[in-house]
Motif scaffolding. Sequence first.
Motif, PDB file in Angstrom:
ATOM      1  N   LYS A 275       0.835  -1.208   0.000  1.00 23.08           N
ATOM      2  CA  LYS A 275       0.000   0.000   0.000  1.00 23.08           C
ATOM      3  C   LYS A 275       0.869   1.256   0.000  1.00 23.08           C
ATOM      4  O   LYS A 275       0.538   2.253  -0.641  1.00 23.08           O
ATOM      5  N   ILE A 276       1.993   1.198   0.704  1.00 20.40           N
ATOM      6  CA  ILE A 276       2.852   2.364   0.875  1.00 20.40           C
ATOM      7  C   ILE A 276       3.737   2.611  -0.342  1.00 20.40           C
ATOM      8  O   ILE A 276       4.036   3.760  -0.689  1.00 20.40           O
ATOM      9  N   VAL A 277       4.168   1.539  -1.008  1.00 20.35           N
ATOM     10  CA  VAL A 277       5.110   1.665  -2.133  1.00 20.35           C
ATOM     11  C   VAL A 277       4.642   2.660  -3.202  1.00 20.35           C
ATOM     12  O   VAL A 277       5.407   3.555  -3.596  1.00 20.35           O
ATOM     13  N   PRO A 278       3.411   2.558  -3.731  1.00 17.29           N
ATOM     14  CA  PRO A 278       2.983   3.530  -4.740  1.00 17.29           C
ATOM     15  C   PRO A 278       2.925   4.957  -4.198  1.00 17.29           C
ATOM     16  O   PRO A 278       3.142   5.912  -4.957  1.00 17.29           O
ATOM     17  N   MET A 279       2.652   5.103  -2.910  1.00  9.43           N
ATOM     18  CA  MET A 279       2.618   6.430  -2.300  1.00  9.43           C
ATOM     19  C   MET A 279       4.017   7.045  -2.266  1.00  9.43           C
ATOM     20  O   MET A 279       4.196   8.231  -2.538  1.00  9.43           O
ATOM     21  N   VAL A 280       5.012   6.225  -1.941  1.00  6.81           N
ATOM     22  CA  VAL A 280       6.399   6.699  -1.946  1.00  6.81           C
ATOM     23  C   VAL A 280       6.821   7.058  -3.365  1.00  6.81           C
ATOM     24  O   VAL A 280       7.433   8.113  -3.613  1.00  6.81           O
ATOM     25  N   ALA A 281       6.487   6.189  -4.323  1.00  7.41           N
ATOM     26  CA  ALA A 281       6.845   6.441  -5.716  1.00  7.41           C
ATOM     27  C   ALA A 281       6.211   7.736  -6.224  1.00  7.41           C
ATOM     28  O   ALA A 281       6.854   8.514  -6.947  1.00  7.41           O
ATOM     29  N   LYS A 282       4.966   7.979  -5.840  1.00 11.22           N
ATOM     30  CA  LYS A 282       4.286   9.215  -6.262  1.00 11.22           C
ATOM     31  C   LYS A 282       4.961  10.439  -5.645  1.00 11.22           C
ATOM     32  O   LYS A 282       5.095  11.486  -6.299  1.00 11.22           O
ATOM     33  N   ARG A 283       5.401  10.330  -4.411  1.00 12.72           N
ATOM     34  CA  ARG A 283       6.095  11.460  -3.779  1.00 12.72           C
ATOM     35  C   ARG A 283       7.419  11.742  -4.500  1.00 12.72           C
ATOM     36  O   ARG A 283       7.802  12.900  -4.683  1.00 12.72           O
ATOM     37  N   ILE A 284       8.118  10.690  -4.897  1.00 12.94           N
ATOM     38  CA  ILE A 284       9.354  10.870  -5.664  1.00 12.94           C
ATOM     39  C   ILE A 284       9.053  11.525  -7.003  1.00 12.94           C
ATOM     40  O   ILE A 284       9.772  12.425  -7.452  1.00 12.94           O
ATOM     41  N   LEU A 285       7.974  11.088  -7.663  1.00 13.10           N
ATOM     42  CA  LEU A 285       7.559  11.676  -8.935  1.00 13.10           C
ATOM     43  C   LEU A 285       7.273  13.166  -8.777  1.00 13.10           C
ATOM     44  O   LEU A 285       7.677  13.981  -9.625  1.00 13.10           O
ATOM     45  N   ASP A 286       6.603  13.522  -7.697  1.00 14.72           N
ATOM     46  CA  ASP A 286       6.321  14.942  -7.442  1.00 14.72           C
ATOM     47  C   ASP A 286       7.623  15.729  -7.299  1.00 14.72           C
ATOM     48  O   ASP A 286       7.734  16.862  -7.792  1.00 14.72           O
ATOM     49  N   GLY A 287       8.608  15.131  -6.622  1.00 18.73           N
ATOM     50  CA  GLY A 287       9.901  15.791  -6.477  1.00 18.73           C
ATOM     51  C   GLY A 287      10.602  15.975  -7.810  1.00 18.73           C
ATOM     52  O   GLY A 287      11.246  17.002  -8.050  1.00 18.73           O
ATOM     53  N   ILE A 288      10.485  14.974  -8.675  1.00 15.15           N
ATOM     54  CA  ILE A 288      11.075  15.071 -10.013  1.00 15.15           C
ATOM     55  C   ILE A 288      10.415  16.205 -10.790  1.00 15.15           C
ATOM     56  O   ILE A 288      11.091  17.008 -11.455  1.00 15.15           O
ATOM     57  N   ASP A 289       9.087  16.288 -10.714  1.00 15.88           N
ATOM     58  CA  ASP A 289       8.356  17.353 -11.416  1.00 15.88           C
ATOM     59  C   ASP A 289       8.759  18.734 -10.917  1.00 15.88           C
ATOM     60  O   ASP A 289       8.768  19.711 -11.681  1.00 15.88           O
ATOM     61  N   GLU A 290       9.104  18.814  -9.640  1.00 15.17           N
ATOM     62  CA  GLU A 290       9.484  20.102  -9.042  1.00 15.17           C
ATOM     63  C   GLU A 290      10.961  20.414  -9.238  1.00 15.17           C
ATOM     64  O   GLU A 290      11.432  21.494  -8.831  1.00 15.17           O
ATOM     65  N   GLY A 291      11.710  19.478  -9.825  1.00 12.79           N
ATOM     66  CA  GLY A 291      13.142  19.680 -10.002  1.00 12.79           C
ATOM     67  C   GLY A 291      13.938  19.513  -8.728  1.00 12.79           C
ATOM     68  O   GLY A 291      15.041  20.049  -8.583  1.00 12.79           O
ATOM     69  N   LYS A 292      13.393  18.759  -7.798  1.00 11.77           N
ATOM     70  CA  LYS A 292      14.040  18.558  -6.493  1.00 11.77           C
ATOM     71  C   LYS A 292      15.337  17.785  -6.644  1.00 11.77           C
ATOM     72  O   LYS A 292      15.399  16.774  -7.325  1.00 11.77           O
ATOM     73  N   GLU A 293      16.388  18.291  -6.005  1.00  9.85           N
ATOM     74  CA  GLU A 293      17.691  17.623  -6.038  1.00  9.85           C
ATOM     75  C   GLU A 293      17.855  16.697  -4.835  1.00  9.85           C
ATOM     76  O   GLU A 293      17.394  17.022  -3.749  1.00  9.85           O
ATOM     77  N   PRO A 294      18.521  15.566  -5.023  1.00 12.81           N
ATOM     78  CA  PRO A 294      19.004  15.048  -6.301  1.00 12.81           C
ATOM     79  C   PRO A 294      17.870  14.471  -7.129  1.00 12.81           C
ATOM     80  O   PRO A 294      16.906  13.924  -6.572  1.00 12.81           O
ATOM     81  N   LEU A 295      17.979  14.600  -8.451  1.00 13.30           N
ATOM     82  CA  LEU A 295      16.952  14.058  -9.340  1.00 13.30           C
ATOM     83  C   LEU A 295      17.121  12.544  -9.438  1.00 13.30           C
ATOM     84  O   LEU A 295      18.159  12.055  -9.891  1.00 13.30           O
ATOM     85  N   LEU A 296      16.128  11.810  -8.999  1.00  8.55           N
ATOM     86  CA  LEU A 296      16.213  10.358  -8.950  1.00  8.55           C
ATOM     87  C   LEU A 296      15.690   9.746 -10.249  1.00  8.55           C
ATOM     88  O   LEU A 296      14.758  10.262 -10.865  1.00  8.55           O
ATOM     89  N   ASN A 297      16.289   8.640 -10.633  1.00  5.44           N
ATOM     90  CA  ASN A 297      15.951   7.981 -11.894  1.00  5.44           C
ATOM     91  C   ASN A 297      14.851   6.935 -11.684  1.00  5.44           C
ATOM     92  O   ASN A 297      15.036   5.753 -11.944  1.00  5.44           O
ATOM     93  N   LEU A 298      13.708   7.388 -11.216  1.00  6.63           N
ATOM     94  CA  LEU A 298      12.587   6.487 -10.942  1.00  6.63           C
ATOM     95  C   LEU A 298      12.073   5.851 -12.227  1.00  6.63           C
ATOM     96  O   LEU A 298      11.797   6.540 -13.203  1.00  6.63           O
ATOM     97  N   GLN A 299      11.939   4.523 -12.210  1.00  2.00           N
ATOM     98  CA  GLN A 299      11.455   3.802 -13.379  1.00  2.00           C
ATOM     99  C   GLN A 299      10.156   3.052 -13.118  1.00  2.00           C
ATOM    100  O   GLN A 299       9.445   2.711 -14.061  1.00  2.00           O
ATOM    101  N   GLY A 300       9.849   2.778 -11.861  1.00  2.00           N
ATOM    102  CA  GLY A 300       8.626   2.044 -11.577  1.00  2.00           C
ATOM    103  C   GLY A 300       8.611   1.487 -10.168  1.00  2.00           C
ATOM    104  O   GLY A 300       9.369   1.921  -9.299  1.00  2.00           O
ATOM    105  N   TYR A 301       7.728   0.493  -9.959  1.00  2.00           N
ATOM    106  CA  TYR A 301       7.579  -0.072  -8.620  1.00  2.00           C
ATOM    107  C   TYR A 301       7.160  -1.531  -8.703  1.00  2.00           C
ATOM    108  O   TYR A 301       6.658  -2.002  -9.733  1.00  2.00           O
ATOM    109  N   ILE A 302       7.389  -2.233  -7.607  1.00  2.00           N
ATOM    110  CA  ILE A 302       7.122  -3.670  -7.525  1.00  2.00           C
ATOM    111  C   ILE A 302       6.420  -3.949  -6.205  1.00  2.00           C
ATOM    112  O   ILE A 302       6.902  -3.537  -5.140  1.00  2.00           O
ATOM    113  N   ILE A 303       5.292  -4.657  -6.264  1.00  2.00           N
ATOM    114  CA  ILE A 303       4.572  -4.984  -5.028  1.00  2.00           C
ATOM    115  C   ILE A 303       4.126  -6.446  -5.057  1.00  2.00           C
ATOM    116  O   ILE A 303       3.638  -6.938  -6.065  1.00  2.00           O
TER     117      ILE A 303
END
Length: 406
Positions: A176-204
């Motif tokens: 349940k938490i994994v997609p929430m964490v991934a979405k928060r990382i995505l939001d950081g990427i959209d905002e240009g938050k450093e360091p920019l992480l190379n998020l590719q997906g998730y596994i549950i």
Amino acid sequence: MEIPLLIVSLIFLFFSSALSSSVVTYLPGFQGSLPFYLETGYVEVDQDHGGEFFYYFIESENNPAEDPLLLWLTGGPRCSAFSGLVFEIGPLKFVTAEYNGSLPSLVYRLYSWTKVANIIFLDSPSGSGFSYWTKEEENDSSWVQQVDKFLVQWFVGHPQFISNPLYIAGDSYAGKIVPMVAKRILDGIDEGKEPLLNLQGYIIGNPATGGKVDKNSKISYAHSMGIISDDFFEMIQKSCSGQDYRTPTTSQCQMYLDSFNNCYAHTLAYYWANSNIVRRALNIRKGTIKEWVRCNRHLPYTIELKSNIKYHLSLLQRGYRALVYSGDHDLVVPFSGTKQWIKSLNSSIVEDWRSWHVGGQVAGYTMTYSNNLTFATVKGAGHTAAEYKPQECLAMFTRWISGATL
């Protein structure tokens, strides 16, 4: 040029001061030096409450510089990520011999996901495993927020992995938490938050969603599977009647015996993790955790989110990959309920329901969708599927992470 360089140096010192780590080459109970790179450490996630997350980092045994990086979260909530390391997907496992008062033995696990990926096993939220702080109350939002803080600071201390493909992973309640964490990382990427992480997906795996589908599917699933309310011993007796338990001849008998052995290994973990020599080897800070427990159930945790479906939709609509897998003998989160919420995402089917194989045998069933989601069942596996079927789950993960079909 001196001022920008000074600022960069100060930023690095600020973050690195919140991270401490040690390389572990030897573990009590394991014969010889470890055949893989293991690092343990702490990362500060809440300065106000002295919050520190403990982690185990294991480099890929293939190509650490280029292989994907997984952040593994364990369910519960508040179960230690050590469970994922020694019972599910890591390169260590306990020898399930009768406990005789000596330190339990560890051996190398052949079917570790570290064969093809770097993995951070994170004790989270606080109060899990060796992670600690003075505040005991936790909830879904605080868990997500702290994991995000952990990742930012961990990457600052490990800049060589910033470009590696990043996947957030976990099972059971952490599903349940994994997609929430991934979405928060995505939001950081959209905002240009450093360091920019190379998020590719998730596994549950065997994932909770928080929705009513998790509970409602149990009754129909139990009925369809013919599960009765006998105790564990009676189930073994019925399934293995007249057999030598050392060499079971039916898959059902083997499943129950595997379940029995895994529960016994859980007990051995308590003896091992609470040994002083083990704590010294892992560089656990004295006085932080009085007693290690696999799942810390007595601390308060508030379940906030009723359903995480919107987080799945947000990630999948942006093209991120997802692997959802379920042991088909799991009554905690039945795969029939998982299929139901996946169907509710309303994505078209690219490849319909079919079997997938390992070693010429059916290992489960799978289907793929146009939104980059792959769903797979693992035949004969219970909750935390890799605990029951390590070879099959490694094959599933290896194929999926490389972009191949199951």
